[in-house]
Design a protein around this motif. Structure first.
Motif, PDB file in Angstrom:
ATOM      1  N   ASP A 117      -4.973  -4.236  -6.055  1.00 40.62           N
ATOM      2  CA  ASP A 117      -6.256  -3.582  -5.793  1.00 40.62           C
ATOM      3  C   ASP A 117      -6.320  -2.954  -4.398  1.00 40.62           C
ATOM      4  O   ASP A 117      -6.977  -1.940  -4.214  1.00 40.62           O
ATOM      5  CB  ASP A 117      -7.404  -4.569  -5.982  1.00 40.62           C
ATOM      6  CG  ASP A 117      -7.606  -4.923  -7.455  1.00 40.62           C
ATOM      7  OD1 ASP A 117      -7.102  -4.186  -8.324  1.00 40.62           O
ATOM      8  OD2 ASP A 117      -8.270  -5.939  -7.728  1.00 40.62           O
ATOM      9  N   VAL A 141       0.848  -1.198   0.000  1.00 35.59           N
ATOM     10  CA  VAL A 141       0.000   0.000   0.000  1.00 35.59           C
ATOM     11  C   VAL A 141       0.884   1.249   0.000  1.00 35.59           C
ATOM     12  O   VAL A 141       0.654   2.182  -0.770  1.00 35.59           O
ATOM     13  CB  VAL A 141      -0.971  -0.008   1.203  1.00 35.59           C
ATOM     14  CG1 VAL A 141      -1.696   1.337   1.330  1.00 35.59           C
ATOM     15  CG2 VAL A 141      -1.983  -1.148   1.070  1.00 35.59           C
ATOM     16  N   TYR A 163      -6.107   4.170 -10.071  1.00 37.03           N
ATOM     17  CA  TYR A 163      -4.703   3.986  -9.710  1.00 37.03           C
ATOM     18  C   TYR A 163      -3.943   5.277  -9.985  1.00 37.03           C
ATOM     19  O   TYR A 163      -3.879   5.720 -11.136  1.00 37.03           O
ATOM     20  CB  TYR A 163      -4.100   2.812 -10.504  1.00 37.03           C
ATOM     21  CG  TYR A 163      -2.662   2.538 -10.170  1.00 37.03           C
ATOM     22  CD1 TYR A 163      -2.313   2.043  -8.919  1.00 37.03           C
ATOM     23  CD2 TYR A 163      -1.658   2.786 -11.083  1.00 37.03           C
ATOM     24  CE1 TYR A 163      -0.986   1.801  -8.597  1.00 37.03           C
ATOM     25  CE2 TYR A 163      -0.329   2.542 -10.778  1.00 37.03           C
ATOM     26  CZ  TYR A 163       0.000   2.052  -9.524  1.00 37.03           C
ATOM     27  OH  TYR A 163       1.315   1.824  -9.215  1.00 37.03           O
ATOM     28  N   LYS A 164      -3.423   5.854  -8.923  1.00 34.88           N
ATOM     29  CA  LYS A 164      -2.621   7.081  -9.004  1.00 34.88           C
ATOM     30  C   LYS A 164      -3.338   8.189  -9.786  1.00 34.88           C
ATOM     31  O   LYS A 164      -2.763   8.834 -10.655  1.00 34.88           O
ATOM     32  CB  LYS A 164      -1.251   6.796  -9.600  1.00 34.88           C
ATOM     33  CG  LYS A 164      -0.374   5.917  -8.728  1.00 34.88           C
ATOM     34  CD  LYS A 164       1.024   5.806  -9.282  1.00 34.88           C
ATOM     35  CE  LYS A 164       1.900   5.010  -8.335  1.00 34.88           C
ATOM     36  NZ  LYS A 164       3.281   4.911  -8.795  1.00 34.88           N
ATOM     37  N   GLU A 184       2.395   2.029  -3.287  1.00 32.64           N
ATOM     38  CA  GLU A 184       1.372   2.140  -4.331  1.00 32.64           C
ATOM     39  C   GLU A 184       1.600   1.106  -5.432  1.00 32.64           C
ATOM     40  O   GLU A 184       1.551   1.407  -6.626  1.00 32.64           O
ATOM     41  CB  GLU A 184       1.314   3.554  -4.921  1.00 32.64           C
ATOM     42  CG  GLU A 184       0.872   4.608  -3.921  1.00 32.64           C
ATOM     43  CD  GLU A 184       0.682   5.966  -4.554  1.00 32.64           C
ATOM     44  OE1 GLU A 184      -0.424   6.205  -5.062  1.00 32.64           O
ATOM     45  OE2 GLU A 184       1.641   6.754  -4.552  1.00 32.64           O
ATOM     46  N   LYS A 211      -4.276   0.224   4.306  1.00 31.87           N
ATOM     47  CA  LYS A 211      -3.508  -0.649   5.193  1.00 31.87           C
ATOM     48  C   LYS A 211      -4.440  -1.466   6.083  1.00 31.87           C
ATOM     49  O   LYS A 211      -5.540  -1.032   6.421  1.00 31.87           O
ATOM     50  CB  LYS A 211      -2.576   0.188   6.065  1.00 31.87           C
ATOM     51  CG  LYS A 211      -1.430   0.797   5.301  1.00 31.87           C
ATOM     52  CD  LYS A 211      -0.480   1.483   6.255  1.00 31.87           C
ATOM     53  CE  LYS A 211       0.725   2.003   5.511  1.00 31.87           C
ATOM     54  NZ  LYS A 211       1.721   2.539   6.434  1.00 31.87           N
ATOM     55  N   ASN A 264      -5.669  -0.686  -1.377  1.00 30.04           N
ATOM     56  CA  ASN A 264      -5.057   0.631  -1.225  1.00 30.04           C
ATOM     57  C   ASN A 264      -5.229   1.172   0.189  1.00 30.04           C
ATOM     58  O   ASN A 264      -4.981   2.342   0.444  1.00 30.04           O
ATOM     59  CB  ASN A 264      -5.622   1.616  -2.254  1.00 30.04           C
ATOM     60  CG  ASN A 264      -7.109   1.853  -2.084  1.00 30.04           C
ATOM     61  OD1 ASN A 264      -7.761   1.201  -1.287  1.00 30.04           O
ATOM     62  ND2 ASN A 264      -7.642   2.787  -2.844  1.00 30.04           N
TER      63      ASN A 264
END
Length: 182
Positions: free
Chosen positions: A46, A39, A168-169, A42, A50, A48
């Motif tokens: 899938d 996490v 994602y990002k 990154e 903790k 994201n």
């Protein structure tokens, strides 16, 4: 009881000894560190968020139960008495009970050492033998070229793409769908 059963001992590309074995309860701290480090970096997975200690302990208990009930296999690589990755193959149900879904993760410092390849080879073999699987599927972010190369090397075939499948990002990333007949 299958918990902790050793499948294979091998030398990594860096010369370290690695053990492939079934998951056991005592692995929870190493696997919590693995999840949370993925996490933090990154990684192209899938998850994201903790996990807490409680969540990881609950997950491990459920995974051990699934192993004992022949619903899944969970193989971990251990190097220097530390679990450095995980490969889970979960058996589908009902008319798809001949198919399993694969997920794999390796700690950043242990990537590129051949551990992931050996881990997947052994997990696929165990899934065929112990779960009676005839096919395994997986999904991967299309930008994860290193993993895609490994999966193709292990004879996984692409059967589709799902555009804009994951956030994602700050972007919507495409997932590649792959399968392998066992």
């Amino acid at each position: 009881m299958k918990s902790g059963k050793v499948f294979k001992i091998f030398k990594t590309k860096s010369g370290k000894e690695a053990t492939l074995r079934y998951l056991k309860f005592d692995d929870w701290m190493d696997l919590l560190e693995l999840n949370n480090s993925l996490v933090d970096e990154e990684a192209m997975i899938d998850a994201n968020i903790k996990k807490t200690e409680k969540e990881e302990i609950e997950l491990i208990c459920n995974q051990i139960k699934a192993i004992e009930n022949n619903e899944a296999i969970v193989v971990v690589p251990e190097v220097d008495k530390k679990v450095v990755g995980i490969c889970v193959i979960s058996k589908n149900r009902f008319r798809e009970s001949h198919i399993g879904n694969l997920g794999i993760a390796i700690l950043r410092d242990y990537r590129g050492m051949g551990i992931g390849e050996k881990l997947m080879e052994k997990a696929l073999e165990v899934a065929k033998e112990e779960l009676g699987l005839k096919m395994v599927t997986l999904t991967i972010y299309e930008d994860n070229e290193i993993a895609i190369r490994l999966y193709r090397k292990l004879e996984f075939k692409e059967y589709g793409r799902l555009p804009k499948a994951v956030q994602y990002k700050g972007n919507l990333a495409t997932k590649v769908l792959m399968y392998k007949e066992l």
